[in-house]
Design a protein around this motif. Structure first.
Motif, PDB file in Angstrom:
ATOM      1  N   ILE A 188     -82.061  21.195 -33.686  1.00 19.66           N
ATOM      2  CA  ILE A 188     -81.223  20.115 -34.214  1.00 19.66           C
ATOM      3  C   ILE A 188     -80.829  19.141 -33.109  1.00 19.66           C
ATOM      4  O   ILE A 188     -80.706  17.934 -33.339  1.00 19.66           O
ATOM      5  CB  ILE A 188     -79.983  20.700 -34.927  1.00 19.66           C
ATOM      6  N   ASN A 189     -80.652  19.657 -31.904  1.00 17.58           N
ATOM      7  CA  ASN A 189     -80.373  18.757 -30.778  1.00 17.58           C
ATOM      8  C   ASN A 189     -81.514  17.765 -30.587  1.00 17.58           C
ATOM      9  O   ASN A 189     -81.280  16.560 -30.414  1.00 17.58           O
ATOM     10  CB  ASN A 189     -80.162  19.573 -29.507  1.00 17.58           C
ATOM     11  N   GLU A 190     -82.758  18.258 -30.645  1.00 16.23           N
ATOM     12  CA  GLU A 190     -83.912  17.366 -30.504  1.00 16.23           C
ATOM     13  C   GLU A 190     -84.021  16.420 -31.699  1.00 16.23           C
ATOM     14  O   GLU A 190     -84.353  15.237 -31.543  1.00 16.23           O
ATOM     15  CB  GLU A 190     -85.199  18.188 -30.375  1.00 16.23           C
ATOM     16  N   LEU A 191     -83.734  16.932 -32.882  1.00 14.56           N
ATOM     17  CA  LEU A 191     -83.775  16.101 -34.082  1.00 14.56           C
ATOM     18  C   LEU A 191     -82.787  14.953 -33.985  1.00 14.56           C
ATOM     19  O   LEU A 191     -83.103  13.795 -34.296  1.00 14.56           O
ATOM     20  CB  LEU A 191     -83.466  16.962 -35.313  1.00 14.56           C
ATOM     21  N   ARG A 192     -81.595  15.251 -33.503  1.00  9.20           N
ATOM     22  CA  ARG A 192     -80.554  14.240 -33.406  1.00  9.20           C
ATOM     23  C   ARG A 192     -80.852  13.232 -32.286  1.00  9.20           C
ATOM     24  O   ARG A 192     -80.564  12.049 -32.423  1.00  9.20           O
ATOM     25  CB  ARG A 192     -79.196  14.899 -33.216  1.00  9.20           C
ATOM     26  N   ILE A 193     -81.436  13.697 -31.187  1.00 10.67           N
ATOM     27  CA  ILE A 193     -81.855  12.774 -30.130  1.00 10.67           C
ATOM     28  C   ILE A 193     -82.879  11.785 -30.684  1.00 10.67           C
ATOM     29  O   ILE A 193     -82.808  10.573 -30.436  1.00 10.67           O
ATOM     30  CB  ILE A 193     -82.447  13.543 -28.930  1.00 10.67           C
ATOM     31  N   PHE A 194     -83.812  12.295 -31.457  1.00  7.14           N
ATOM     32  CA  PHE A 194     -84.847  11.450 -32.050  1.00  7.14           C
ATOM     33  C   PHE A 194     -84.229  10.385 -32.956  1.00  7.14           C
ATOM     34  O   PHE A 194     -84.542   9.194 -32.843  1.00  7.14           O
ATOM     35  CB  PHE A 194     -85.816  12.329 -32.850  1.00  7.14           C
ATOM     36  N   PHE A 195     -83.323  10.803 -33.832  1.00 10.77           N
ATOM     37  CA  PHE A 195     -82.710   9.847 -34.755  1.00 10.77           C
ATOM     38  C   PHE A 195     -81.764   8.895 -34.022  1.00 10.77           C
ATOM     39  O   PHE A 195     -81.709   7.702 -34.347  1.00 10.77           O
ATOM     40  CB  PHE A 195     -81.969  10.588 -35.880  1.00 10.77           C
ATOM     41  N   ASN A 196     -81.011   9.400 -33.041  1.00 13.10           N
ATOM     42  CA  ASN A 196     -80.100   8.522 -32.285  1.00 13.10           C
ATOM     43  C   ASN A 196     -80.867   7.437 -31.537  1.00 13.10           C
ATOM     44  O   ASN A 196     -80.443   6.276 -31.485  1.00 13.10           O
ATOM     45  CB  ASN A 196     -79.259   9.341 -31.310  1.00 13.10           C
TER      46      ASN A 196
END
Length: 205
Positions: A188-196
């Protein structure tokens, strides 16, 4: 709906959870649930209405609970001043997601029922409500910061819907793939970095 009797209903719910997890909603059998719980099928119909009523009774509390977590977190953010929102939006979203993730893992079987074992509309409605809650907050934020992309029409309601749908669908992959909590945190950390990173250009004034 009939009054619940302690012990009696716990058995029905225990075996209903097991049956739905093993066979999914469509193939789950009320007859098997009743037999394993030591009750008649008529007792299940009396207490829960039908198979969907029993299924909803199992998943509704976590569905409502997760939506409330998201609603409260985003509501607190929306109530901040413009200056606070601009300064703290990344920090604030970071804090909110740990609580949401822990809620999923505290009720993992129920989320498996909701996401993997549903018969279509229940999970769809759950996801659509999350998207709606998220989109209301995002739209308010874009207006608050006077986003150029929003002013120029690059961001539409349809665009917001697709982005939020993609994010929450991606979030629940932790359930579909039965990740451990540590694996989920990393994913989820990587997912959120991608979306941010994707949002960075759209947040410019």
């Amino acid at each position: 709906m009939a009054n619940r009797i302690e012990g009696f209903d716990e058995k029905i719910l225990e075996y209903a959870r097991k049956e739905f997890l093993e066979n999914g909603f469509e193939s789950a059998s009320l007859r098997v649930i009743a037999q394993n719980a030591g009750v008649s099928t008529s007792a299940i119909y009396t207490r829960y209405g039908d198979k969907e009523g029993l299924y909803r009774f199992l998943i509704q509390p976590v569905s409502d609970g997760f939506q409330e977590i998201v609603k409260c977190s985003l509501g607190y953010f929306t109530a901040m001043s413009k200056e606070e929102q601009i300064e703290r939006y990344k920090e604030y979203s970071d804090k909110g997601f740990e609580g949401a993730l822990l809620f999923i893992y505290d009720h993992f079987d129920e989320f498996k029922l909701l996401i993997n074992c549903n018969h279509g509309t229940i999970y769809h409605d759950f996801l659509e409500e999350l998207v709606h809650i998220d989109n209301v907050c995002t739209l308010n934020f874009l207006k608050t910061i006077d986003s150029k992309a929003y002013r120029d029409g690059r961001i539409t309601n349809g665009f917001l819907h697709v982005v939020a749908s993609s994010f929450y669908s991606g979030l629940f992959e932790v359930v579909i793939h039965e990740m451990t909590l540590d694996e989920a945190r990393s994913y989820i950390n990587e997912l959120r970095i991608f979306f941010n990173n994707g949002w960075a250009d759209y947040l410019k004034s």
